[in-house]
Design an enzyme around this catalytic site. Structure first.
Site, PDB file in Angstrom:
ATOM      1  N   ASP A  79      39.220  15.669  -7.195  1.00 19.24           N
ATOM      2  CA  ASP A  79      39.804  17.000  -7.337  1.00 19.24           C
ATOM      3  C   ASP A  79      41.328  16.841  -7.330  1.00 19.24           C
ATOM      4  O   ASP A  79      41.937  16.618  -6.286  1.00 19.24           O
ATOM      5  CB  ASP A  79      39.319  17.883  -6.179  1.00 19.24           C
ATOM      6  CG  ASP A  79      39.930  19.271  -6.211  1.00 19.24           C
ATOM      7  OD1 ASP A  79      40.845  19.516  -7.025  1.00 19.24           O
ATOM      8  OD2 ASP A  79      39.501  20.118  -5.404  1.00 19.24           O
ATOM      9  N   CYS A  83      40.352  28.175   2.190  1.00 23.16           N
ATOM     10  CA  CYS A  83      39.090  27.757   1.535  1.00 23.16           C
ATOM     11  C   CYS A  83      38.669  26.367   1.986  1.00 23.16           C
ATOM     12  O   CYS A  83      38.173  25.565   1.179  1.00 23.16           O
ATOM     13  CB  CYS A  83      39.203  27.819   0.012  1.00 23.16           C
ATOM     14  SG  CYS A  83      39.582  29.446  -0.609  1.00 23.16           S
ATOM     15  N   HIS A 118      38.174  21.304  -0.427  1.00 23.06           N
ATOM     16  CA  HIS A 118      38.225  22.745  -0.711  1.00 23.06           C
ATOM     17  C   HIS A 118      36.783  23.217  -0.947  1.00 23.06           C
ATOM     18  O   HIS A 118      35.943  22.430  -1.397  1.00 23.06           O
ATOM     19  CB  HIS A 118      39.057  22.932  -1.983  1.00 23.06           C
ATOM     20  CG  HIS A 118      39.357  24.350  -2.352  1.00 23.06           C
ATOM     21  ND1 HIS A 118      38.453  25.162  -2.986  1.00 23.06           N
ATOM     22  CD2 HIS A 118      40.480  25.099  -2.186  1.00 23.06           C
ATOM     23  CE1 HIS A 118      39.006  26.339  -3.204  1.00 23.06           C
ATOM     24  NE2 HIS A 118      40.242  26.333  -2.730  1.00 23.06           N
ATOM     25  N   GLN A 169      45.774  19.588  -6.371  1.00 22.94           N
ATOM     26  CA  GLN A 169      47.038  19.545  -5.620  1.00 22.94           C
ATOM     27  C   GLN A 169      47.827  18.268  -5.901  1.00 22.94           C
ATOM     28  O   GLN A 169      48.865  18.051  -5.294  1.00 22.94           O
ATOM     29  CB  GLN A 169      46.755  19.648  -4.110  1.00 22.94           C
ATOM     30  CG  GLN A 169      46.037  20.907  -3.687  1.00 22.94           C
ATOM     31  CD  GLN A 169      46.921  22.147  -3.760  1.00 22.94           C
ATOM     32  OE1 GLN A 169      48.149  22.059  -3.940  1.00 22.94           O
ATOM     33  NE2 GLN A 169      46.318  23.307  -3.629  1.00 22.94           N
TER      34      GLN A 169
END
Ligand code: PMP
Length: 408
Positions: A202, A366, A125, A205
């Site tokens: 990250d 993104c 992202h 999600q």
């Protein structure tokens, strides 16, 4: 037996799922963008404002203590939920974007030198690309993209091969928001660790969909965002190894992050408070705590199992649609599906689907570099959550067929 066996009762806890959109029942397939909130979260936010509203950590009066207790309880809940080693490792932020910027500016930038490299995958992202580019531009370092494959999977060996003595940080998304790919983050974390390189995962999600164990992963930094985790917007966290948080200078200065201020010099509070200046989103974090309670009660394993079932149904259905190209075909994947349809623009499809009550996202999500890799400017993205149903998948397919007839 799982609470999810009575999906109608579960859905009834999410008021917005009962909405009609253009006179049609809402089919909410935009969960990767933001998740709907259960009544428990909405009530927790409301009850803070109606019963406990006060500032945190500075008032000795009853309301101040109540607000502080609720706010700090949310930190304990999040720490347990993601398997943090301690509550002090959980820094509250506005979300993933702020968490990554905090690491970029406070952890990496002060020691970054010309020629240093920050290695991130090509499926990140923008939030896990642009902050690194900003500090690289200031210091003469560079951001190196790690390869992905035509199936939308990480080229693990390719990424490891790019780790060298100039690599100062490795960044990787746990689950791709554009492709749905679940990355083998353990392998990248282990390879980075073996070379003495810190890793940032990250988890935006991932955390909403399956059990995450940060301590077992043993990454240096894990970031997530509360609004995708069924909590309020403007909430999120950086979970970081204590030694890093101790060594890192503050990112922003202000009240509450200090121990003592004088014009001769200021000393800072201990982590996590060192990184939480000013009045935080108190109601938001209390809401996030309620979201975590709710998820724990339902059970992340039950949630993951139901989403795997929905994923497989959706995958079968999409594979049967003529002229539809799925972008990304990872074996390990979440219930996130990006696709393009012959002869129709993604935005037109999404707009017309909305008229049928179906909410999907269209665009680049993104992830410009991912879109460039697949040679598409935009995709339609349908992202499911445990509260979605097989009937909704059927309604989505009917709506998609109708939209395609309209666009033909
Ligand atoms: N990373 C990933 C993988 C995401 O899906 C998102 C949200 N789309 C972000 C980062 C950014 O999250 P936020 O906007 O909540 O900071």
């Amino acid at each position: 037996m799982s609470q999810l066996d009575d999906i109608a009762a579960i859905r009834a806890e999410f008021p917005q799922l009962a909405r009609l959109i253009h006179g049609k029942p809402l089919v909410y397939f935009d969960n990767a963008n933001t998740a709907q909130k259960p009544r428990a979260v909405i009530d927790a936010v409301s009850s803070y404002y109606t019963e406990h509203n006060a500032n945190v950590a500075r008032a000795v009066h009853t309301l101040g203590e109540e607000a502080t207790t609720l706010y700090e309880a949310a930190r304990d809940k999040l720490a347990r939920f993601v398997g943090a080693r301690s509550r002090e490792e959980v820094v509250f932020t506005r979300g993933t974007t702020e968490s990554i910027n905090l690491v970029a500016y406070s952890f990496l930038r002060p020691t970054l030198k010309p020629g240093d490299e920050i290695l991130v995958s090509r499926m990140e992202h923008h939030a896990n690309i642009v902050p690194w580019q900003l500090i690289a531009a200031e210091t003469g370092a560079k951001v190196v993209p790690a390869p992905i494959t035509e199936t939308g999977e990480l080229d693990v060996d390719g990424m490891i091969a790019l780790m060298n003595e100039r690599t100062r940080l490795v960044g990787l998304t746990h689950v791709s928001n554009a492709l749905g790919t679940i990355n083998p983050v353990e392998r990248i974390i282990a390879a980075a660790k073996a070379r003495g390189v810190p890793s940032l995962i990250d988890g935006s999600q991932a955390a909403p969909h399956f059990r995450v164990d940060v301590a077992a992963l043993d990454c240096d930094f894990y970031v997530l965002t509360g609004h995708k985790l069924f909590g309020p917007t403007g909430t999120g966290a950086l979970i970081a190894k204590r030694a890093h948080l101790d060594a890192m200078p503050p990112f922003m200065g202000g009240g509450e992050m200090i121990r003592k201020v004088s014009f001769d010099g200021t000393t800072f509070n201990d982590p996590p408070h060192k990184f939480e200046p000013g009045t935080p989103n108190i109601a938001g974090f209390i809401g996030l705590g309620a979201a975590i309670d709710w998820l724990n009660a339902v059970g992340m394993d039950a949630i993951a199992a139901r989403e795997t079932m929905l994923r497989d149904r959706m995958l079968d259905a999409l594979r049967g649609v003529d002229g539809l190209r799925l972008i990304g075909a990872a074996r390990e994947r979440a219930a996130v599906f990006s696709f393009v349809v012959e002869g129709a623009h993604a935005h037109d499809i999404a707009t017309l689907l909305d008229h049928e009550g179906v909410a999907v996202r269209s665009g680049h999500h993104c992830t410009h570099p991912t879109m460039q890799f697949f040679g598409v400017p935009a995709t339609v993205r349908a992202s499911l959550s445990f509260y979605n149903t097989e009937d909704e998948i059927a309604a989505f397919l009917t709506a998609l067929a109708k939209v395609r007839r309209m666009l033909a």
